[in-house]
Scaffold this motif. Structure first.
Motif, short mmCIF file in Angstrom:
data_model
loop_
_atom_site.label_atom_id
_atom_site.label_comp_id
_atom_site.label_asym_id
_atom_site.label_seq_id
_atom_site.Cartn_x
_atom_site.Cartn_y
_atom_site.Cartn_z
N ARG A 16 0.77 -1.18 -0.01
CA ARG A 16 -0.05 -0.04 0.09
C ARG A 16 0.90 1.30 0.03
NH1 ARG A 16 -1.02 1.87 5.47
NH2 ARG A 16 0.32 0.62 6.90
N THR A 56 -3.66 -4.92 -2.75
CA THR A 56 -3.50 -3.71 -1.98
C THR A 56 -5.04 -3.16 -1.71
OG1 THR A 56 -2.50 -1.41 -2.66
CG2 THR A 56 -3.76 -2.60 -4.41
N ASP A 62 -3.76 4.29 -3.68
CA ASP A 62 -3.21 3.03 -4.14
C ASP A 62 -3.52 2.61 -5.54
OD1 ASP A 62 -1.86 2.16 -1.84
OD2 ASP A 62 -3.90 1.51 -0.98
N GLU A 81 -8.39 -1.57 3.56
CA GLU A 81 -7.17 -1.10 4.23
C GLU A 81 -7.02 -1.31 5.48
OE1 GLU A 81 -4.98 3.28 3.73
OE2 GLU A 81 -7.29 3.29 3.64
#
Length: 176
Positions: A16, A56, A62, A81
């Protein structure tokens, strides 16, 4: 003649742009190429052959990682995330992986010979119902962890803490 059971092997790279200590580190240039490029170049030398997949987040930051993936023809998955473990297992499910080599996106010095040895050993150990093989005798960044995807997915129910959700293989290590 008996048909050989081929397992789908993949390396999932957690990456990330929103790193707290060094934002954007996975794409910082090293010798004129993004750091992630060097890691992928090393992973392409791993045998047995395997998929290389970037895991990701859906964070707009990202998008740069997705652009990188497309430029270098690397598969990717976008997910949570805040829950790396969930993103990791969702990646494994999407690509129907049986065996996973777990790699952090900032481990660009990973040794392809070590990973190859670990994968081959893990494939043999699967006959003994081994769920996880960790080569952690080296400093972090040089080590590798190979896991059985089904066992890892099952171990998700044991991830109770923020630490568990940030470290995909930890729940399996605690609850083999």
């Amino acid at each position: 003649m008996q048909k050989k059971n081929k397992q789908n092997i993949g390396t999932i790279i957690e990456c990330r742009m929103n790193s707290s200590r060094l934002p954007g580190k996975v794409l910082l240039p090293i010798l004129g190429k993004p750091a992630l490029y060097h890691l992928i170049k090393r992973l392409k030398n791993v045998n047995p052959k395997h998929e290389i997949i970037l895991a990701t987040t859906t964070n707009k930051k990202d998008d740069k990682i997705i652009k990188f993936a497309k430029k270098f023809n690397i598969k990717y998955f976008r997910g949570s995330e805040l829950n790396v473990f969930k993103r990791f297992i969702d990646t494994a499910k999407k690509f129907k992986l049986d065996i996973i080599n777990s790699v952090c996106g900032d481990c660009m010095l990973l040794d392809p010979k070590l990973v190859s040895e670990a994968l081959k050993k893990f494939i043999l150990l699967q006959k003994k119902n081994i769920d996880i093989l960790t080569y952690d005798m080296l400093p972090h960044g040089f080590d590798c962890t190979i896991v059985n995807a089904k066992s890892l997915i099952k171990s998700y129910k044991f991830s109770k803490s923020a630490y568990d959700r940030d470290n995909p293989t930890f729940a399996l290590r605690k609850n083999p």
